[in-house]
Design a protein around this motif. Structure first.
Motif, mmCIF file in Angstrom:
data_model
loop_
_atom_site.group_PDB
_atom_site.id
_atom_site.type_symbol
_atom_site.label_atom_id
_atom_site.label_comp_id
_atom_site.label_asym_id
_atom_site.label_seq_id
_atom_site.Cartn_x
_atom_site.Cartn_y
_atom_site.Cartn_z
ATOM 1 N N VAL A 55 0.829 -1.202 0.000
ATOM 2 C CA VAL A 55 0.000 0.000 0.000
ATOM 3 C C VAL A 55 0.870 1.261 0.000
ATOM 4 N N PHE A 56 1.914 1.267 0.816
ATOM 5 C CA PHE A 56 2.776 2.458 0.910
ATOM 6 C C PHE A 56 3.884 2.462 -0.144
ATOM 7 N N ASP A 57 4.023 1.348 -0.855
ATOM 8 C CA ASP A 57 5.012 1.233 -1.925
ATOM 9 C C ASP A 57 6.432 1.487 -1.413
ATOM 10 N N GLN A 58 6.689 1.059 -0.193
ATOM 11 C CA GLN A 58 8.022 1.138 0.388
ATOM 12 C C GLN A 58 8.077 0.221 1.609
ATOM 13 N N GLN A 59 9.282 -0.027 2.097
ATOM 14 C CA GLN A 59 9.461 -0.933 3.224
ATOM 15 C C GLN A 59 9.142 -0.203 4.534
ATOM 16 N N VAL A 60 7.833 -0.164 4.833
ATOM 17 C CA VAL A 60 7.372 0.490 6.061
ATOM 18 C C VAL A 60 7.250 -0.502 7.209
ATOM 19 N N ALA A 61 6.833 -1.737 6.911
ATOM 20 C CA ALA A 61 6.558 -2.744 7.932
ATOM 21 C C ALA A 61 7.613 -3.843 7.887
ATOM 22 N N HIS A 62 7.999 -4.298 9.083
ATOM 23 C CA HIS A 62 8.975 -5.376 9.215
ATOM 24 C C HIS A 62 8.470 -6.331 10.290
ATOM 25 N N PRO A 63 8.099 -7.568 9.932
ATOM 26 C CA PRO A 63 7.644 -8.516 10.951
ATOM 27 C C PRO A 63 8.775 -8.898 11.897
ATOM 28 N N VAL A 64 8.519 -8.803 13.201
ATOM 29 C CA VAL A 64 9.514 -9.119 14.218
ATOM 30 C C VAL A 64 9.419 -10.580 14.640
ATOM 31 N N ASP A 65 8.186 -11.034 14.917
ATOM 32 C CA ASP A 65 7.936 -12.429 15.269
ATOM 33 C C ASP A 65 6.497 -12.740 14.907
ATOM 34 N N GLY A 66 5.942 -13.794 15.491
ATOM 35 C CA GLY A 66 4.594 -14.204 15.137
ATOM 36 C C GLY A 66 3.498 -13.295 15.652
ATOM 37 N N SER A 67 3.828 -12.321 16.490
ATOM 38 C CA SER A 67 2.791 -11.458 17.054
ATOM 39 C C SER A 67 3.063 -9.972 16.875
ATOM 40 N N ALA A 68 4.249 -9.578 16.431
ATOM 41 C CA ALA A 68 4.596 -8.159 16.362
ATOM 42 C C ALA A 68 5.089 -7.777 14.982
ATOM 43 N N ILE A 69 4.682 -6.581 14.536
ATOM 44 C CA ILE A 69 5.130 -5.986 13.273
ATOM 45 C C ILE A 69 5.599 -4.576 13.582
ATOM 46 N N ARG A 70 6.849 -4.275 13.250
ATOM 47 C CA ARG A 70 7.390 -2.947 13.511
ATOM 48 C C ARG A 70 7.161 -2.048 12.303
ATOM 49 N N LEU A 71 6.677 -0.825 12.581
ATOM 50 C CA LEU A 71 6.350 0.133 11.527
ATOM 51 C C LEU A 71 7.220 1.373 11.666
ATOM 52 N N SER A 72 7.632 1.901 10.561
ATOM 53 C CA SER A 72 8.386 3.155 10.560
ATOM 54 C C SER A 72 7.396 4.316 10.592
ATOM 55 N N ALA A 73 7.370 5.030 11.722
ATOM 56 C CA ALA A 73 6.411 6.124 11.893
ATOM 57 C C ALA A 73 6.827 7.322 11.047
ATOM 58 N N PRO A 74 5.864 8.131 10.596
ATOM 59 C CA PRO A 74 6.209 9.342 9.829
ATOM 60 C C PRO A 74 7.000 10.313 10.690
ATOM 61 N N GLU A 75 7.854 11.076 10.056
ATOM 62 C CA GLU A 75 8.718 12.006 10.788
ATOM 63 C C GLU A 75 7.936 13.175 11.363
ATOM 64 N N GLN A 76 6.889 13.621 10.670
ATOM 65 C CA GLN A 76 6.097 14.750 11.153
ATOM 66 C C GLN A 76 4.973 14.246 12.056
ATOM 67 N N PRO A 77 4.850 14.736 13.314
ATOM 68 C CA PRO A 77 3.807 14.259 14.236
ATOM 69 C C PRO A 77 2.395 14.446 13.696
ATOM 70 N N GLY A 78 2.160 15.481 12.883
ATOM 71 C CA GLY A 78 0.820 15.713 12.367
ATOM 72 C C GLY A 78 0.337 14.644 11.418
ATOM 73 N N GLN A 79 1.228 13.826 10.894
ATOM 74 C CA GLN A 79 0.843 12.764 9.968
ATOM 75 C C GLN A 79 0.617 11.427 10.668
ATOM 76 N N LEU A 80 0.841 11.392 11.989
ATOM 77 C CA LEU A 80 0.764 10.114 12.708
ATOM 78 C C LEU A 80 -0.647 9.526 12.697
ATOM 79 N N VAL A 81 -1.668 10.375 12.924
ATOM 80 C CA VAL A 81 -3.046 9.879 12.975
ATOM 81 C C VAL A 81 -3.465 9.324 11.617
ATOM 82 N N ASN A 82 -3.165 10.047 10.542
ATOM 83 C CA ASN A 82 -3.510 9.557 9.203
ATOM 84 C C ASN A 82 -2.776 8.260 8.889
ATOM 85 N N PHE A 83 -1.522 8.175 9.323
ATOM 86 C CA PHE A 83 -0.742 6.960 9.086
ATOM 87 C C PHE A 83 -1.365 5.759 9.795
#
Length: 374
Positions: free
Chosen positions: A217-245
Protein backbone atom coordinates in the motif's frame (compact mmCIF):
# COMPACT_ATOMS: atom_id res chain seq x y z
CA UNK A 1 -22.51 -23.14 17.21
CA UNK A 2 -24.48 -24.17 20.26
CA UNK A 3 -25.55 -27.83 20.48
CA UNK A 4 -28.37 -28.98 22.72
CA UNK A 5 -31.39 -31.18 22.39
CA UNK A 6 -31.65 -33.96 19.81
CA UNK A 7 -29.06 -34.75 17.17
CA UNK A 8 -31.24 -33.62 14.26
CA UNK A 9 -31.02 -30.07 15.63
CA UNK A 10 -27.27 -30.58 15.96
CA UNK A 11 -26.97 -31.52 12.30
CA UNK A 12 -29.11 -28.63 11.09
CA UNK A 13 -27.29 -26.00 13.12
CA UNK A 14 -23.83 -27.20 12.16
CA UNK A 15 -24.79 -27.41 8.49
CA UNK A 16 -25.97 -23.79 8.69
CA UNK A 17 -22.58 -22.91 10.17
CA UNK A 18 -20.90 -24.65 7.25
CA UNK A 19 -22.90 -22.61 4.73
CA UNK A 20 -22.02 -19.38 6.52
CA UNK A 21 -18.34 -20.31 6.61
CA UNK A 22 -18.31 -21.07 2.86
CA UNK A 23 -20.22 -17.86 2.14
CA UNK A 24 -17.60 -15.81 4.00
CA UNK A 25 -14.57 -17.79 2.81
CA UNK A 26 -11.83 -15.73 1.26
CA UNK A 27 -13.21 -12.43 2.57
CA UNK A 28 -10.48 -9.99 3.53
CA UNK A 29 -10.29 -8.51 7.01
CA UNK A 30 -9.06 -5.12 8.18
CA UNK A 31 -5.74 -5.04 9.98
CA UNK A 32 -7.55 -3.11 12.71
CA UNK A 33 -9.55 -6.27 13.39
CA UNK A 34 -6.48 -8.50 13.47
CA UNK A 35 -4.03 -6.36 15.45
CA UNK A 36 -3.70 -3.47 17.88
CA UNK A 37 -1.09 -0.75 18.20
CA UNK A 38 1.16 -1.34 21.20
CA UNK A 39 0.58 1.39 23.77
CA UNK A 40 -3.06 1.97 22.85
CA UNK A 41 -4.71 0.32 25.84
CA UNK A 42 -7.28 0.89 28.55
CA UNK A 43 -6.56 1.02 32.29
CA UNK A 44 -8.49 -0.50 35.19
CA UNK A 45 -9.81 1.74 37.97
CA UNK A 46 -11.13 0.79 41.38
CA UNK A 47 -12.65 2.60 44.33
CA UNK A 48 -14.49 2.08 47.62
CA UNK A 49 -17.77 3.86 48.12
CA UNK A 50 -21.16 3.97 49.80
CA UNK A 51 -24.62 3.43 48.35
CA UNK A 52 -27.49 5.16 50.13
CA UNK A 53 -31.25 5.32 49.71
CA UNK A 54 -31.88 1.57 49.94
CA UNK A 55 -35.29 0.39 51.07
CA UNK A 56 -34.15 -1.55 54.13
CA UNK A 57 -31.97 -3.89 52.06
CA UNK A 58 -28.57 -2.45 53.02
CA UNK A 59 -25.77 -3.79 55.19
CA UNK A 60 -26.32 -4.94 58.74
CA UNK A 61 -23.79 -2.61 60.30
CA UNK A 62 -23.19 -4.88 63.30
CA UNK A 63 -22.00 -7.66 60.98
CA UNK A 64 -20.27 -5.27 58.52
CA UNK A 65 -18.53 -2.70 60.74
CA UNK A 66 -16.58 -1.15 57.85
CA UNK A 67 -19.84 0.30 56.53
CA UNK A 68 -20.38 2.28 59.72
CA UNK A 69 -16.75 3.39 59.77
CA UNK A 70 -16.97 4.67 56.20
CA UNK A 71 -20.17 6.54 57.00
CA UNK A 72 -18.61 8.15 60.08
CA UNK A 73 -15.56 9.25 58.06
CA UNK A 74 -17.76 10.75 55.34
CA UNK A 75 -19.93 12.64 57.84
CA UNK A 76 -16.86 14.00 59.65
CA UNK A 77 -15.61 15.46 56.36
CA UNK A 78 -18.97 17.18 56.00
CA UNK A 79 -18.64 18.71 59.48
CA UNK A 80 -20.92 16.26 61.30
CA UNK A 81 -19.52 14.43 64.33
CA UNK A 82 -20.92 11.17 65.64
CA UNK A 83 -20.67 10.44 69.39
CA UNK A 84 -18.04 7.87 70.32
CA UNK A 85 -19.53 4.39 70.63
CA UNK A 86 -22.79 5.29 68.93
CA UNK A 87 -24.56 2.18 67.63
CA UNK A 88 -25.86 3.04 64.16
CA UNK A 89 -28.39 0.43 63.09
CA UNK A 90 -28.76 1.56 59.50
CA UNK A 91 -30.37 -0.61 56.82
CA UNK A 92 -30.48 1.89 53.97
CA UNK A 93 -26.73 2.05 53.28
CA UNK A 94 -24.27 -0.43 51.78
CA UNK A 95 -20.51 -0.56 51.26
CA UNK A 96 -19.54 -1.24 47.65
CA UNK A 97 -16.53 -1.62 45.39
CA UNK A 98 -16.69 0.46 42.23
CA UNK A 99 -14.75 -0.61 39.14
CA UNK A 100 -14.38 1.06 35.78
CA UNK A 101 -12.26 0.96 32.65
CA UNK A 102 -10.46 4.10 31.56
CA UNK A 103 -10.35 3.98 27.74
CA UNK A 104 -7.28 5.07 25.81
CA UNK A 105 -7.08 8.75 24.89
CA UNK A 106 -9.68 9.62 27.56
CA UNK A 107 -9.70 13.35 28.33
CA UNK A 108 -10.66 15.29 31.42
CA UNK A 109 -14.44 15.71 31.57
CA UNK A 110 -15.23 12.56 29.60
CA UNK A 111 -17.74 10.16 31.19
CA UNK A 112 -17.31 6.41 31.66
CA UNK A 113 -19.56 3.58 32.87
CA UNK A 114 -19.24 2.19 36.40
CA UNK A 115 -19.75 -1.29 37.84
CA UNK A 116 -20.92 -1.36 41.47
CA UNK A 117 -20.71 -4.51 43.63
CA UNK A 118 -21.66 -4.96 47.26
CA UNK A 119 -18.92 -6.20 49.62
CA UNK A 120 -21.07 -6.41 52.75
CA UNK A 121 -24.26 -8.33 53.47
CA UNK A 122 -26.68 -6.05 51.65
CA UNK A 123 -29.63 -7.92 50.18
CA UNK A 124 -30.14 -5.58 47.23
CA UNK A 125 -28.74 -2.37 45.73
CA UNK A 126 -31.93 -1.69 43.82
CA UNK A 127 -33.04 1.94 44.10
CA UNK A 128 -29.76 3.10 45.65
CA UNK A 129 -27.50 6.01 44.75
CA UNK A 130 -23.72 5.90 44.71
CA UNK A 131 -22.08 8.73 46.62
CA UNK A 132 -19.01 10.51 45.27
CA UNK A 133 -16.31 7.86 45.00
CA UNK A 134 -12.68 8.42 43.95
CA UNK A 135 -11.50 5.86 41.40
CA UNK A 136 -7.79 5.08 41.53
CA UNK A 137 -5.37 3.41 39.19
CA UNK A 138 -2.64 0.91 39.96
CA UNK A 139 -0.31 3.80 40.86
CA UNK A 140 -2.69 5.02 43.60
CA UNK A 141 -3.61 8.26 41.82
CA UNK A 142 -7.23 9.35 41.33
CA UNK A 143 -8.19 9.26 37.65
CA UNK A 144 -11.99 9.56 37.86
CA UNK A 145 -14.84 10.40 40.24
CA UNK A 146 -17.96 8.23 40.32
CA UNK A 147 -21.47 9.15 41.43
CA UNK A 148 -25.05 8.46 40.34
CA UNK A 149 -28.11 6.25 40.54
CA UNK A 150 -27.53 2.50 40.27
CA UNK A 151 -29.31 0.40 37.70
CA UNK A 152 -29.82 -3.20 38.91
CA UNK A 153 -30.86 -5.75 36.30
CA UNK A 154 -32.29 -8.25 38.79
CA UNK A 155 -35.52 -8.26 40.73
CA UNK A 156 -36.61 -10.04 43.91
CA UNK A 157 -39.95 -10.45 45.69
CA UNK A 158 -40.59 -11.90 49.15
CA UNK A 159 -43.89 -12.58 50.91
CA UNK A 160 -45.08 -14.98 53.57
CA UNK A 161 -41.68 -16.57 54.06
CA UNK A 162 -41.26 -17.31 50.33
CA UNK A 163 -39.30 -15.40 47.74
CA UNK A 164 -38.46 -15.29 44.07
CA UNK A 165 -35.29 -13.73 42.66
CA UNK A 166 -34.18 -13.17 39.05
CA UNK A 167 -30.50 -12.41 38.39
CA UNK A 168 -28.23 -10.75 40.93
CA UNK A 169 -29.38 -7.92 43.19
CA UNK A 170 -26.06 -7.18 44.92
CA UNK A 171 -24.50 -5.54 41.87
CA UNK A 172 -25.41 -2.98 39.26
CA UNK A 173 -24.17 -0.33 36.83
CA UNK A 174 -24.10 3.45 36.69
CA UNK A 175 -24.10 4.44 33.00
CA UNK A 176 -21.89 7.50 32.43
CA UNK A 177 -21.52 7.74 36.18
CA UNK A 178 -17.77 8.34 36.17
CA UNK A 179 -16.12 11.66 35.32
CA UNK A 180 -12.52 11.49 34.10
CA UNK A 181 -10.28 13.86 36.08
CA UNK A 182 -6.81 12.84 34.95
CA UNK A 183 -5.45 11.67 31.59
CA UNK A 184 -3.04 8.78 31.08
CA UNK A 185 -0.11 9.49 28.76
CA UNK A 186 0.32 6.84 26.08
CA UNK A 187 3.70 5.86 24.70
CA UNK A 188 2.81 4.90 21.14
CA UNK A 189 5.97 5.91 19.31
CA UNK A 190 9.12 4.21 20.53
CA UNK A 191 12.45 5.88 21.21
CA UNK A 192 13.64 4.79 17.77
CA UNK A 193 10.67 6.48 16.07
CA UNK A 194 8.78 3.27 15.32
CA UNK A 195 5.28 1.92 15.94
CA UNK A 196 4.48 -1.69 16.80
CA UNK A 197 1.44 -3.69 15.69
CA UNK A 198 0.56 -6.65 17.89
CA UNK A 199 -1.60 -9.45 16.46
CA UNK A 200 -4.51 -10.48 18.65
CA UNK A 201 -3.81 -14.12 17.75
CA UNK A 202 -0.10 -14.76 17.15
CA UNK A 203 0.61 -16.39 13.80
CA UNK A 204 3.81 -16.15 11.77
CA UNK A 205 2.00 -16.43 8.44
CA UNK A 206 -0.49 -13.69 9.27
CA UNK A 207 2.31 -11.42 10.49
CA UNK A 208 4.14 -11.93 7.20
CA UNK A 209 0.99 -11.34 5.12
CA UNK A 210 0.06 -8.17 7.03
CA UNK A 211 3.56 -6.70 6.66
CA UNK A 212 3.57 -7.51 2.95
CA UNK A 213 0.22 -5.79 2.36
CA UNK A 214 1.30 -2.68 4.30
CA UNK A 215 4.44 -2.37 2.19
CA UNK A 216 2.39 -2.80 -0.98
CA UNK A 217 0.00 0.00 0.00
CA UNK A 218 2.78 2.46 0.91
CA UNK A 219 5.01 1.23 -1.92
CA UNK A 220 8.02 1.14 0.39
CA UNK A 221 9.46 -0.93 3.22
CA UNK A 222 7.37 0.49 6.06
CA UNK A 223 6.56 -2.74 7.93
CA UNK A 224 8.98 -5.38 9.22
CA UNK A 225 7.64 -8.52 10.95
CA UNK A 226 9.51 -9.12 14.22
CA UNK A 227 7.94 -12.43 15.27
CA UNK A 228 4.59 -14.20 15.14
CA UNK A 229 2.79 -11.46 17.05
CA UNK A 230 4.60 -8.16 16.36
CA UNK A 231 5.13 -5.99 13.27
CA UNK A 232 7.39 -2.95 13.51
CA UNK A 233 6.35 0.13 11.53
CA UNK A 234 8.39 3.15 10.56
CA UNK A 235 6.41 6.12 11.89
CA UNK A 236 6.21 9.34 9.83
CA UNK A 237 8.72 12.01 10.79
CA UNK A 238 6.10 14.75 11.15
CA UNK A 239 3.81 14.26 14.24
CA UNK A 240 0.82 15.71 12.37
CA UNK A 241 0.84 12.76 9.97
CA UNK A 242 0.76 10.11 12.71
CA UNK A 243 -3.05 9.88 12.97
CA UNK A 244 -3.51 9.56 9.20
CA UNK A 245 -0.74 6.96 9.09
CA UNK A 246 -2.32 4.81 11.84
CA UNK A 247 -5.80 5.13 10.31
CA UNK A 248 -4.47 3.99 6.94
CA UNK A 249 -2.76 1.00 8.54
CA UNK A 250 -5.95 -0.09 10.34
CA UNK A 251 -8.05 0.06 7.16
CA UNK A 252 -5.70 -2.04 5.00
CA UNK A 253 -7.39 -5.33 4.13
CA UNK A 254 -5.57 -8.65 4.41
CA UNK A 255 -6.58 -12.20 3.51
CA UNK A 256 -5.53 -13.94 6.74
CA UNK A 257 -4.51 -17.56 6.95
CA UNK A 258 -7.40 -19.86 7.81
CA UNK A 259 -7.41 -20.92 11.44
CA UNK A 260 -6.35 -24.41 12.42
CA UNK A 261 -9.03 -27.06 12.92
CA UNK A 262 -10.48 -26.86 16.41
CA UNK A 263 -13.23 -28.54 18.42
CA UNK A 264 -14.32 -26.86 21.67
CA UNK A 265 -16.26 -28.91 24.21
CA UNK A 266 -17.97 -27.35 27.23
CA UNK A 267 -18.31 -30.17 29.76
CA UNK A 268 -20.62 -28.11 32.01
CA UNK A 269 -23.28 -27.20 29.45
CA UNK A 270 -22.83 -29.95 26.85
CA UNK A 271 -21.98 -27.45 24.11
CA UNK A 272 -19.85 -28.59 21.18
CA UNK A 273 -18.35 -26.13 18.67
CA UNK A 274 -16.43 -27.07 15.49
CA UNK A 275 -14.88 -24.88 12.84
CA UNK A 276 -14.99 -25.66 9.13
CA UNK A 277 -11.53 -27.27 8.98
CA UNK A 278 -12.43 -30.26 11.16
CA UNK A 279 -11.97 -33.57 9.30
CA UNK A 280 -12.05 -37.26 10.16
CA UNK A 281 -9.76 -40.04 9.10
CA UNK A 282 -11.37 -43.49 8.60
CA UNK A 283 -12.46 -44.99 11.91
CA UNK A 284 -14.98 -47.55 13.14
CA UNK A 285 -17.03 -46.55 16.18
CA UNK A 286 -19.55 -48.51 18.22
CA UNK A 287 -21.57 -46.58 20.76
CA UNK A 288 -24.35 -47.77 23.01
CA UNK A 289 -25.93 -46.71 26.27
CA UNK A 290 -26.01 -48.97 29.30
CA UNK A 291 -29.01 -48.37 31.55
CA UNK A 292 -29.98 -50.29 34.70
CA UNK A 293 -33.53 -50.01 36.02
CA UNK A 294 -34.41 -51.23 39.52
CA UNK A 295 -38.12 -51.39 40.35
CA UNK A 296 -39.38 -52.55 43.74
CA UNK A 297 -43.04 -53.32 44.44
CA UNK A 298 -44.30 -54.04 47.94
CA UNK A 299 -47.01 -56.56 48.73
CA UNK A 300 -48.78 -57.46 51.96
CA UNK A 301 -49.08 -61.05 53.22
CA UNK A 302 -51.46 -61.70 56.05
CA UNK A 303 -53.10 -64.81 57.60
CA UNK A 304 -56.72 -65.68 57.02
CA UNK A 305 -59.49 -64.36 59.23
CA UNK A 306 -59.82 -65.96 62.67
CA UNK A 307 -56.49 -67.78 62.21
CA UNK A 308 -54.65 -68.60 65.42
CA UNK A 309 -51.15 -68.47 63.87
CA UNK A 310 -49.35 -66.15 61.49
CA UNK A 311 -48.84 -62.40 61.27
CA UNK A 312 -49.12 -59.69 58.66
CA UNK A 313 -45.82 -58.88 56.85
CA UNK A 314 -44.75 -56.65 53.95
CA UNK A 315 -42.98 -58.57 51.16
CA UNK A 316 -40.81 -56.64 48.65
CA UNK A 317 -40.72 -57.78 45.01
CA UNK A 318 -37.63 -56.33 43.24
CA UNK A 319 -37.14 -56.45 39.46
CA UNK A 320 -33.84 -55.48 37.79
CA UNK A 321 -33.70 -54.73 34.04
CA UNK A 322 -30.42 -54.10 32.15
CA UNK A 323 -30.59 -52.46 28.73
CA UNK A 324 -27.37 -52.04 26.77
CA UNK A 325 -29.00 -50.12 23.91
CA UNK A 326 -27.82 -50.28 20.33
CA UNK A 327 -24.10 -50.53 19.78
CA UNK A 328 -23.70 -51.16 16.07
CA UNK A 329 -20.32 -50.56 14.46
CA UNK A 330 -20.28 -47.55 12.11
CA UNK A 331 -17.60 -46.36 9.73
CA UNK A 332 -16.82 -42.66 10.16
CA UNK A 333 -14.84 -40.59 7.67
CA UNK A 334 -15.13 -37.03 6.44
CA UNK A 335 -13.07 -34.41 4.68
CA UNK A 336 -15.43 -31.53 5.45
CA UNK A 337 -17.61 -30.34 8.30
CA UNK A 338 -20.77 -31.60 6.57
CA UNK A 339 -19.28 -35.12 6.38
CA UNK A 340 -18.31 -35.01 10.05
CA UNK A 341 -21.81 -33.91 11.09
CA UNK A 342 -23.41 -36.59 8.90
CA UNK A 343 -21.18 -39.30 10.40
CA UNK A 344 -21.94 -38.21 13.97
CA UNK A 345 -25.64 -37.99 13.16
CA UNK A 346 -25.60 -41.63 12.03
CA UNK A 347 -24.38 -42.59 15.49
CA UNK A 348 -27.56 -41.14 17.02
CA UNK A 349 -25.50 -39.60 19.81
CA UNK A 350 -26.73 -36.97 22.22
CA UNK A 351 -24.52 -33.93 22.89
CA UNK A 352 -23.23 -35.59 26.09
CA UNK A 353 -22.37 -38.78 24.19
CA UNK A 354 -20.84 -36.68 21.44
CA UNK A 355 -18.15 -35.43 23.80
CA UNK A 356 -17.10 -38.99 24.66
CA UNK A 357 -17.02 -39.96 20.97
CA UNK A 358 -14.90 -36.95 20.03
CA UNK A 359 -12.41 -37.65 22.82
CA UNK A 360 -12.11 -41.29 21.71
CA UNK A 361 -11.66 -40.27 18.06
CA UNK A 362 -8.94 -37.81 19.07
CA UNK A 363 -7.13 -40.48 21.10
CA UNK A 364 -7.34 -42.90 18.17
CA UNK A 365 -5.85 -40.32 15.79
CA UNK A 366 -8.96 -40.11 13.61
CA UNK A 367 -10.10 -36.60 14.59
CA UNK A 368 -7.90 -34.15 12.68
CA UNK A 369 -8.41 -31.21 15.01
CA UNK A 370 -7.30 -29.80 18.31
CA UNK A 371 -9.75 -30.78 21.07
CA UNK A 372 -10.18 -28.14 23.75
CA UNK A 373 -12.30 -28.83 26.85
CA UNK A 374 -13.46 -25.78 28.82
Amino acid sequence: MYVSGNVSILARLLLCLLLLVHAGAGRAERIGELADFVGVRSNALIGYGLVVGLDGTGDRTMQAPFTGQALANMLSQLGISIPQGANMQLRNIAAVVVTAELPPFARSGQTIDLNVSSIGNAQSLRGGSLLMTPLKGVDGLVYAIGQGNIHVGGVGVEAGGSGVQINQLAGGRVPDGGMVERTVPLDIVGSDGSLTLQLKRPDFDNARLAAKRINEVFDQQVAHPVDGSAIRLSAPEQPGQLVNFMATIENIEVDPRIDDSLVIVNSRTGSVVMNSRVTLRPAAVAHGNLSITIDTRYGVSQPGPFADVGRTVVTPDTEIVIDQGEGALHMMEGAALADVVSALNIMGASPVDLMSILEALKAAGSLRASLKVI
